[in-house]
Scaffold this motif. Structure first.
Motif, mmCIF file in Angstrom:
data_model
loop_
_atom_site.group_PDB
_atom_site.id
_atom_site.type_symbol
_atom_site.label_atom_id
_atom_site.label_comp_id
_atom_site.label_asym_id
_atom_site.label_seq_id
_atom_site.Cartn_x
_atom_site.Cartn_y
_atom_site.Cartn_z
ATOM 1 N N VAL A 59 0.929 -1.087 0.110
ATOM 2 C CA VAL A 59 0.152 -0.124 -0.025
ATOM 3 C C VAL A 59 0.866 1.231 0.249
ATOM 4 C CG1 VAL A 59 -1.718 -1.097 1.287
ATOM 5 C CG2 VAL A 59 -0.266 -0.042 2.454
ATOM 6 N N PRO A 60 0.350 2.299 -0.507
ATOM 7 C CA PRO A 60 1.258 3.536 -0.446
ATOM 8 C C PRO A 60 1.476 4.097 0.941
ATOM 9 C CG PRO A 60 -0.388 3.712 -2.212
ATOM 10 C CD PRO A 60 -0.674 2.608 -1.242
ATOM 11 N N THR A 61 0.433 4.099 1.826
ATOM 12 C CA THR A 61 0.525 4.776 3.215
ATOM 13 C C THR A 61 -0.326 3.660 4.113
ATOM 14 O OG1 THR A 61 0.450 6.806 2.117
ATOM 15 C CG2 THR A 61 0.367 6.768 4.420
ATOM 16 N N ALA A 62 0.243 3.438 5.261
ATOM 17 C CA ALA A 62 -0.524 2.636 6.018
ATOM 18 C C ALA A 62 -0.177 3.088 7.566
ATOM 19 C CB ALA A 62 -0.099 0.947 6.151
ATOM 20 N N ALA A 63 -1.132 3.275 8.630
ATOM 21 C CA ALA A 63 -0.758 3.569 9.870
ATOM 22 C C ALA A 63 -1.683 2.774 10.805
ATOM 23 C CB ALA A 63 -1.266 5.072 10.073
ATOM 24 N N ALA A 64 -1.259 2.388 11.889
ATOM 25 C CA ALA A 64 -1.735 1.417 12.788
ATOM 26 C C ALA A 64 -1.448 1.720 14.318
ATOM 27 C CB ALA A 64 -1.321 -0.129 12.405
ATOM 28 N N GLY A 65 -2.441 0.889 15.084
ATOM 29 C CA GLY A 65 -2.324 1.349 16.435
ATOM 30 C C GLY A 65 -3.017 0.501 17.469
ATOM 31 N N ALA A 101 -23.228 5.285 6.202
ATOM 32 C CA ALA A 101 -22.812 3.962 6.201
ATOM 33 C C ALA A 101 -21.568 4.009 5.838
ATOM 34 C CB ALA A 101 -23.448 3.257 4.915
ATOM 35 N N LYS A 102 -20.600 4.996 5.148
ATOM 36 C CA LYS A 102 -19.537 4.919 4.696
ATOM 37 C C LYS A 102 -18.368 6.216 4.439
ATOM 38 C CE LYS A 102 -21.429 4.495 0.033
ATOM 39 N NZ LYS A 102 -21.694 5.794 -0.306
ATOM 40 N N ASP A 103 -19.163 7.269 4.864
ATOM 41 C CA ASP A 103 -18.312 8.660 4.344
ATOM 42 C C ASP A 103 -17.771 9.238 5.697
ATOM 43 O OD1 ASP A 103 -18.689 8.109 1.713
ATOM 44 O OD2 ASP A 103 -20.915 9.315 1.595
ATOM 45 N N ALA A 104 -17.255 8.641 6.443
ATOM 46 C CA ALA A 104 -16.551 9.366 7.754
ATOM 47 C C ALA A 104 -15.062 9.267 7.379
ATOM 48 C CB ALA A 104 -16.386 8.738 8.970
ATOM 49 N N VAL A 105 -14.309 10.395 7.702
ATOM 50 C CA VAL A 105 -12.794 10.334 7.360
ATOM 51 C C VAL A 105 -12.094 10.519 8.880
ATOM 52 C CG1 VAL A 105 -10.988 11.845 6.422
ATOM 53 C CG2 VAL A 105 -13.049 11.528 5.201
ATOM 54 N N SER A 106 -10.993 9.868 9.123
ATOM 55 C CA SER A 106 -10.659 9.874 10.659
ATOM 56 C C SER A 106 -9.206 9.765 10.647
ATOM 57 C CB SER A 106 -11.439 8.951 11.473
ATOM 58 O OG SER A 106 -10.974 8.888 12.904
ATOM 59 N N THR A 107 -8.351 9.504 11.760
ATOM 60 C CA THR A 107 -7.139 9.168 11.857
ATOM 61 C C THR A 107 -7.103 7.823 12.990
ATOM 62 O OG1 THR A 107 -7.005 10.609 13.911
ATOM 63 C CG2 THR A 107 -6.614 11.697 11.865
ATOM 64 N N VAL A 108 -5.807 7.239 12.925
ATOM 65 C CA VAL A 108 -5.520 6.334 13.779
ATOM 66 C C VAL A 108 -5.640 6.871 15.316
ATOM 67 C CG1 VAL A 108 -3.670 4.567 14.786
ATOM 68 C CG2 VAL A 108 -4.348 4.686 12.242
ATOM 69 N N ALA A 126 -7.615 -3.654 21.474
ATOM 70 C CA ALA A 126 -8.245 -3.044 20.265
ATOM 71 C C ALA A 126 -7.155 -2.903 19.258
ATOM 72 C CB ALA A 126 -9.417 -2.046 20.289
ATOM 73 N N THR A 127 -7.397 -2.940 17.989
ATOM 74 C CA THR A 127 -6.505 -2.446 16.913
ATOM 75 C C THR A 127 -6.970 -1.733 15.813
ATOM 76 O OG1 THR A 127 -4.779 -4.369 17.448
ATOM 77 C CG2 THR A 127 -4.456 -3.405 15.251
ATOM 78 N N VAL A 128 -6.303 -0.882 15.195
ATOM 79 C CA VAL A 128 -6.892 0.030 14.488
ATOM 80 C C VAL A 128 -5.661 0.032 13.200
ATOM 81 C CG1 VAL A 128 -7.531 2.370 13.454
ATOM 82 C CG2 VAL A 128 -8.289 1.410 15.770
ATOM 83 N N ALA A 129 -6.075 -0.136 11.901
ATOM 84 C CA ALA A 129 -4.956 0.088 10.778
ATOM 85 C C ALA A 129 -5.900 0.651 9.708
ATOM 86 C CB ALA A 129 -4.822 -1.388 10.379
ATOM 87 N N LEU A 130 -5.417 1.872 9.037
ATOM 88 C CA LEU A 130 -5.941 2.422 8.057
ATOM 89 C C LEU A 130 -5.040 2.513 7.019
ATOM 90 C CD1 LEU A 130 -7.307 5.742 10.087
ATOM 91 C CD2 LEU A 130 -8.408 3.415 9.456
ATOM 92 N N THR A 131 -5.427 2.327 5.649
ATOM 93 C CA THR A 131 -4.520 2.505 4.479
ATOM 94 C C THR A 131 -5.308 3.158 3.665
ATOM 95 O OG1 THR A 131 -5.374 0.777 3.241
ATOM 96 C CG2 THR A 131 -3.916 0.050 4.977
ATOM 97 N N GLY A 147 -7.579 2.949 27.794
ATOM 98 C CA GLY A 147 -6.973 4.113 27.049
ATOM 99 C C GLY A 147 -5.438 4.093 26.902
ATOM 100 N N THR A 148 -4.595 3.192 27.469
ATOM 101 C CA THR A 148 -3.007 2.911 27.285
ATOM 102 C C THR A 148 -3.051 2.706 25.873
ATOM 103 O OG1 THR A 148 -2.736 2.291 29.471
ATOM 104 C CG2 THR A 148 -0.993 2.222 28.215
ATOM 105 N N VAL A 149 -2.360 3.580 24.967
ATOM 106 C CA VAL A 149 -1.998 3.183 23.803
ATOM 107 C C VAL A 149 -0.585 2.494 23.748
ATOM 108 C CG1 VAL A 149 -1.217 3.906 21.506
ATOM 109 C CG2 VAL A 149 -2.835 5.284 22.809
ATOM 110 N N LEU A 150 -0.606 1.111 23.671
ATOM 111 C CA LEU A 150 0.390 0.195 23.422
ATOM 112 C C LEU A 150 1.495 0.162 22.418
ATOM 113 C CD1 LEU A 150 -1.457 -3.040 24.595
ATOM 114 C CD2 LEU A 150 -0.179 -1.472 26.114
ATOM 115 N N GLY A 151 1.129 0.836 21.268
ATOM 116 C CA GLY A 151 1.987 1.140 20.412
ATOM 117 C C GLY A 151 1.399 1.714 18.966
ATOM 118 N N THR A 152 1.934 2.419 18.083
ATOM 119 C CA THR A 152 1.559 2.970 16.868
ATOM 120 C C THR A 152 2.541 2.894 15.952
ATOM 121 O OG1 THR A 152 2.354 5.183 17.212
ATOM 122 C CG2 THR A 152 0.063 4.631 17.994
ATOM 123 N N HIS A 153 2.364 2.688 14.581
ATOM 124 C CA HIS A 153 3.194 3.067 13.526
ATOM 125 C C HIS A 153 2.518 3.738 12.484
ATOM 126 C CE1 HIS A 153 7.044 1.337 12.016
ATOM 127 N NE2 HIS A 153 6.636 1.387 11.085
ATOM 128 N N GLY A 154 3.399 4.353 11.795
ATOM 129 C CA GLY A 154 3.005 5.218 10.431
ATOM 130 C C GLY A 154 2.224 6.286 11.030
#
Length: 273
Positions: free
Chosen positions: A15-21, A147-154, A244-249, A27-34
């Motif tokens: 993928v051109p760009t990916a971010a995850a956490g 249904a499908k048109d939100a924009v957000s960040t990790v 919980a884990t989030v990944a956006l590309t 609420g403790t963020v254990l790690g992020t990348h990107g």
């Protein structure tokens, strides 16, 4: 940057760009990348956010889960659980309510219309006031369909994932309902993964249970719930693992994701067990 080596594997995704956490219930963020502050289109990962707003409206008394909404015989609950009988992307009825799990963007659009009428507030604004603002999700917005048109960040979605694990905006019993199978035994198609029997779903969240194939990992507990999006995005919450884990590309879902996501999830779970 991550202290978790499992998160760094997103650099191998095609993928051109990916971010995850990864975030724990407290609420403790254990790690992020990107680029975790970059805004990505969420596609269907919009649905859990929209569902959470509907559940706030339910607790505020603006709507009832079992009141009529959508096509004849359908309720708010049917729409949240993809059992209203509405087609995937068209506002036409293809089955009786409660009969089959017909994954439906149209259903979430009717849900948004129903809530806007009930509260006299446009749905995007209700979502902002009820969910995004209280959670400090300043970089998240709904720019069209619920249904499908939100924009957000990790970063913002990690705030949401922490809330779902340890609710402050909702009674924990309401969230427990959202992650409990609605209309058990209902068959249907999981987009991208074919027919599933049963195709279990809660209130706005897909439930893993015994589905195979699936976009989560072999090590994900059956209680894992969340959503993925056609824009190459996902959010899962595993109550048994307590995280919980989030990944956006920025690459559309396809065979690459079906190959990359399950081993990634298994690596995260293995590293944190």
């Amino acid at each position: 940057m991550s202290s978790l080596t499992s998160l760094a594997s997103i650099t191998t995704w095609p993928v051109p760009t990916a971010a995850a956490g990864v975030v724990r219930a407290d609420g403790t963020v254990l790690g992020t990348h990107g680029p975790v502050g970059r805004r990505f289109p969420l596609a269907s990962v919009t649905k859990p956010l929209a569902a959470y707003a509907v559940l706030v409206a339910y607790e505020e008394g603006a709507v009832e889960l079992d009141e009529p909404a959508g096509p004849p015989g359908s309720t708010v609950r049917h729409l949240l659980a993809h059992t209203s009988g509405l087609a995937f992307d068209e506002h036409r009825v293809t089955a009786p309510p409660g009969d089959r799990r017909l994954y439906s963007n149209a259903g979430f659009e009717q849900l948004g219309d129903h809530l806007a009428k009930a509260t006299d507030i446009p749905f995007a604004e209700y979502l902002r006031q009820a969910v995004l603002e209280p959670l400090g999700m300043a970089d998240t917005s709904l720019e069209g369909s619920p249904a499908k048109d939100a924009v957000s960040t990790v970063e913002d979605l990690l705030r949401f994932a922490a809330e779902v694990q340890a609710p402050r905006l909702l009674d924990p019993r309401t969230v427990a309902q959202a992650m409990t199978v609605q209309y058990p035994g209902t068959k249907g198609v999981l987009p991208g993964y074919g027919h599933q029997n049963p195709n279990d779903w809660g209130l706005g969240f897909e439930i893993r249970d015994g589905k195979s194939p699936h976009w989560t990992g072999a090590g994900s507990s059956p209680r894992t719930f969340g959503h993925f999006g056609q824009s190459g995005t996902f959010l899962w919450i595993d109550p048994d693992a307590g995280l919980a884990t989030v990944a956006l590309t920025d690459r559309a879902f396809g065979p690459w994701a079906a190959e990359a996501w399950p081993p990634f999830t298994d690596a995260v779970l293995a590293e944190l067990r």
